[in-house]
Write an enzyme that holds these catalytic residues in place. Sequence first.
Site, short mmCIF file in Angstrom:
data_model
loop_
_atom_site.label_atom_id
_atom_site.label_comp_id
_atom_site.label_asym_id
_atom_site.label_seq_id
_atom_site.Cartn_x
_atom_site.Cartn_y
_atom_site.Cartn_z
N SER A 99 43.05 11.69 14.08
CA SER A 99 43.40 12.76 13.13
C SER A 99 42.90 14.09 13.71
O SER A 99 42.40 14.17 14.82
CB SER A 99 42.78 12.48 11.77
OG SER A 99 41.36 12.50 11.87
N SER B 99 34.19 19.41 4.85
CA SER B 99 34.94 18.77 3.78
C SER B 99 36.42 19.08 3.96
O SER B 99 36.82 20.25 3.84
CB SER B 99 34.45 19.27 2.41
OG SER B 99 35.24 18.75 1.37
N ASN B 100 37.20 18.06 4.23
CA ASN B 100 38.64 18.25 4.48
C ASN B 100 39.40 18.11 3.17
O ASN B 100 40.14 17.15 2.95
CB ASN B 100 39.12 17.24 5.52
CG ASN B 100 40.50 17.57 6.04
OD1 ASN B 100 41.04 18.64 5.75
ND2 ASN B 100 41.08 16.67 6.80
N ASP C 159 22.48 35.02 7.75
CA ASP C 159 23.15 36.25 7.33
C ASP C 159 24.64 36.15 7.58
O ASP C 159 25.12 35.24 8.26
CB ASP C 159 22.55 37.47 8.04
CG ASP C 159 22.57 37.33 9.56
OD1 ASP C 159 23.63 36.94 10.10
OD2 ASP C 159 21.53 37.60 10.20
N GLN D 293 35.45 5.49 7.49
CA GLN D 293 36.51 5.52 6.48
C GLN D 293 36.82 4.13 5.96
O GLN D 293 37.04 3.94 4.76
CB GLN D 293 37.76 6.17 7.07
CG GLN D 293 37.62 7.67 7.28
CD GLN D 293 38.74 8.27 8.12
OE1 GLN D 293 39.49 7.54 8.77
NE2 GLN D 293 38.84 9.59 8.13
N ARG E 294 47.40 17.05 19.78
CA ARG E 294 47.17 15.80 19.06
C ARG E 294 48.36 14.87 19.17
O ARG E 294 48.20 13.64 19.31
CB ARG E 294 46.87 16.10 17.59
CG ARG E 294 46.75 14.86 16.71
CD ARG E 294 46.37 15.23 15.30
NE ARG E 294 46.48 14.08 14.42
CZ ARG E 294 47.54 13.78 13.68
NH1 ARG E 294 48.62 14.57 13.72
NH2 ARG E 294 47.55 12.71 12.90
N ASP F 185 36.57 11.08 -0.46
CA ASP F 185 36.87 10.76 -1.85
C ASP F 185 37.18 9.28 -1.95
O ASP F 185 38.15 8.79 -1.36
CB ASP F 185 38.06 11.59 -2.33
CG ASP F 185 38.46 11.25 -3.76
OD1 ASP F 185 37.55 11.15 -4.61
OD2 ASP F 185 39.66 11.07 -4.02
N HIS G 74 21.94 31.79 2.17
CA HIS G 74 21.71 33.20 2.48
C HIS G 74 20.23 33.53 2.64
O HIS G 74 19.89 34.68 2.99
CB HIS G 74 22.33 34.08 1.39
CG HIS G 74 22.87 35.37 1.91
ND1 HIS G 74 22.66 35.81 3.20
CD2 HIS G 74 23.61 36.35 1.31
CE1 HIS G 74 23.24 36.96 3.40
NE2 HIS G 74 23.83 37.34 2.26
N ILE H 44 47.16 22.20 6.21
CA ILE H 44 47.89 22.87 7.29
C ILE H 44 49.29 23.21 6.79
O ILE H 44 50.00 22.35 6.30
CB ILE H 44 47.95 21.97 8.54
CG1 ILE H 44 46.52 21.64 9.01
CG2 ILE H 44 48.74 22.63 9.65
CD1 ILE H 44 46.48 20.67 10.18
#
Length: 493
Positions: A317, A410-411, A467, A389, A302, A360, A463, A437
């Site tokens: 990102s 979801s980060n 499985d 964003q 990156r 968010d 579920h 990270i």
Amino acid sequence: MAAVTALRSSCRTAGRLVCAHHVRSCSSIRFVKSKYVCVFDKSAFKFSHQQRLFRTSAVSCGQIVQFKLSDIGEGITEVTVKEWYIKEGDSVSQFDSICEVQSDKASVTITSRYDGIIRKLHYNLDEIAYVGKPLVDIEIDASKGVAPEEDVVETPAMSHEEHTHQEIKGHKTLATPAVRRLAMENNIKLSEVVGTGKDNRILKEDILNYLAKQTGAILPPSPKAEIIPPLPKSETVPAAPKDKARKIPVPVSRPIVFSGKDKTEPITGFHKAMVKTMNAALKIPHFGYCDEIDLTQLVQLREEMKPLAQIRGIKLSFMPFFIKAASLGLLQYPILNASLDESCQNVTYKASHNIGVAMDTEQGLIVPNVKNVQVCSVFEIASELNRLQALGSAGQLGTNDLTGGTFTLSNIGTIGGTYAKPVILPPEVAIGALGKIQILPRFNGKGEVFKAQIMNVSWSADHRIIDGATMARFSNLWKSYLENPASMLLDLK
């Protein structure tokens, strides 16, 4: 008696003289009465029975039209007024922005159908507006808004509105002022563009797709969707103690207001959508699976790619790599990109990988999705994320951006935390939560300690149809792509 008869005769004669005088000076004079309409004209005097009608003419005043909130689709019946772009007394033209409203699914800009003057706003900010109810009153020029000599019924205004809207659609292309400006800047005729919006409305994406087909080039993201400033180095390589000191969250100082009373507010907007979605998610038996990923090589890759992305005007990102790796994994395990019907009798395997990204925002939690990831490059995914964003921060995401998702990431690590227990968004069947990270010590194959960039991932799956072994195999494949980014090249199409 003779005197009375003579008086009546003289009055009638005087009336004829007065009427004749006015007929010579005016081409047509009309009076509206409840049961009879008296029309004075040059040629004759007419008395005809009517049903409370009036006739428009050049001397009539402006007509007040109630502009009602139209159906904006997706079964939405009420919206919250978030912003007015006009005020009482302002002049508006067709397709000018009236206001921005927010439903439990998206924000929508309402545009005018008429040329005229705003006479009344029916709602204040943050009030609930209902579909089919008046939004604003607009005074229009009767000579323009109604055909000459057309009879207009005083009470039912809806039929007139629908007729006018159909008339506009028949002669003009539906597009917002921003879309028209984009088309004008690129010398594109709107009549040549096929609209994909409601009622064939031309969207920004239609203009960009048309331009791409004409030029054959990859279009850079629009200025509105660009996020140019790069990430601070302290966020990517937190090595020195100074960098750690900078990361300590500083509490936001806000004035403390103590009212002494409890306050009750209605749940509206995206919060209302979250209530509905989470209630539906409670019916799903969740299965959890967690693992850790060594992103050391991806961090280096990156850093090498960031300058190239900045040249293209893209903020790169880690999320585009996570999304693309997930799409490659979904090709091998399509059951994770499926949906289960309400009766739990049929499974639908989705052809498109529309991967959602939880965001968010000030309006609450929203999950826009990147469409057709399976045919997108990492740069294209990054560009689309930049656009989503930017629109999400401005509260301008459309319904198309927020619907149609098939898989979600979801980060949560951008805020903090290592593990989570993500909740599936129906009708999807799987979701992943990504932790922060961290630089942690790990052992290599020779037993030597080295510094590694570690991220934890937490998966939740339905579920009933997925499985544990399937979820684990998918996670291992996704992990291998990220720990060895070059391996993705073998499977890219």
